[in-house]
Design an enzyme around this catalytic site. Structure first.
Site, short mmCIF file in Angstrom:
data_model
loop_
_atom_site.label_atom_id
_atom_site.label_comp_id
_atom_site.label_asym_id
_atom_site.label_seq_id
_atom_site.Cartn_x
_atom_site.Cartn_y
_atom_site.Cartn_z
N SER A 56 0.85 -1.19 0.00
CA SER A 56 0.00 0.00 0.00
C SER A 56 0.89 1.23 0.00
O SER A 56 1.67 1.42 -0.92
CB SER A 56 -0.95 -0.02 1.22
N HIS A 82 -2.51 -1.15 -3.50
CA HIS A 82 -3.63 -0.23 -3.29
C HIS A 82 -3.40 1.01 -4.15
O HIS A 82 -2.34 1.66 -4.05
CB HIS A 82 -3.73 0.19 -1.83
N ASP A 173 -4.51 -4.88 5.70
CA ASP A 173 -4.83 -5.73 4.55
C ASP A 173 -3.64 -6.64 4.26
O ASP A 173 -2.50 -6.21 4.22
CB ASP A 173 -5.14 -4.86 3.33
#
Length: 230
Positions: A56, A82, A173
């Site tokens: 991310s 992401h 995540d």
């Protein structure tokens, strides 16, 4: 490895990459650490047939460095980063400058092949089937594309014949997905605190018990290459 590579990115592309750079600095706080007896050797019992990477904040730079070190790997690499929907082409173009591997955006039914890096499409989740094909589904979670969704599918489809990697990023995540991969016998690793721009996702995966190894980013390419046999 410097990022971006010299002459590889235009000023506008560099500006777009900075949009995903972490804005709050390194995350701090207590982090559970796996005991040394819990660490497994780099060479797994089953030769991996796929590598899946989740990242991310700070991820474009970290993924670029990882791919530069891996070169044209003999197994496919799936990357879940992401990103906003309008960032896909920028990310693909920038990563293409770091590796001789082919960089492709996943489409439904796309077959996975060695020497390729498959990017999860922003706005959708990416799963992989036991036949080695991409499946694109509508994302419903807080993060889309989801690292957890992709890694759980890899755990189900490839079991021990896989490598899971969680790189720098905010949030958690990938924690559940990496644990699912480890539970099926896969070699799993997270980026260490010192080399992470943001130590949120690696720390969460470590706390969840998903990491077999905790490594600096610079050590990951050699570890992955040794595991897949070059």
């Amino acid at each position: 490895i410097p990022w971006p590579p010299s002459g590889a990115a235009s000023p506008s592309l560099q500006a777009r990459l900075r949009e995903l750079a972490p804005r709050t600095g390194r995350q701090t706080g207590p982090v559970a650490r796996a005991p040394r007896s819990d660490l497994a050797p780099a060479r797994p019992a089953v030769t991996p047939r796929i590598v899946v990477v989740g990242a991310s904040a700070g991820g474009p730079q970290a993924v670029g460095q990882l791919l530069a070190g891996l070169g044209r790997l003999r197994v496919p690499i799936v990357v879940v980063q992401h990103a906003s929907p309008d960032f896909a082409d920028v990310l693909r173009a920038s990563l293409a400058h770091t590796t001789p591997a082919e960089i492709v955006l996943a489409t439904d039914g796309l077959p996975l092949a060695g020497g390729t890096v498959v990017l999860a499409p922003p706005g959708h989740d990416l799963t992989v089937s036991a036949t080695g094909r991409c499946r694109i589904i509508r994302g419903t979670g807080p993060h889309t594309p989801s690292v957890d969704v992709c890694m759980r599918s890899v755990a189900h489809a490839f079991a021990a014949a896989a490598i899971g990697v969680v790189l720098t990023g905010m949030g958690s995540d990938g924690a559940e997905g990496l644990r699912a991969m480890r539970d099926r016998g896969a070699l799993t690793m997270v980026q260490d605190r010192a080399s992470s721009a943001v130590y949120g996702m690696p720390a969460a995966a470590l706390r969840a018990g998903g990491a077999v190894q905790v490594l600096p980013l610079t050590a990951m390419p050699a570890t992955i290459t040794a595991a897949v046999g070059g």
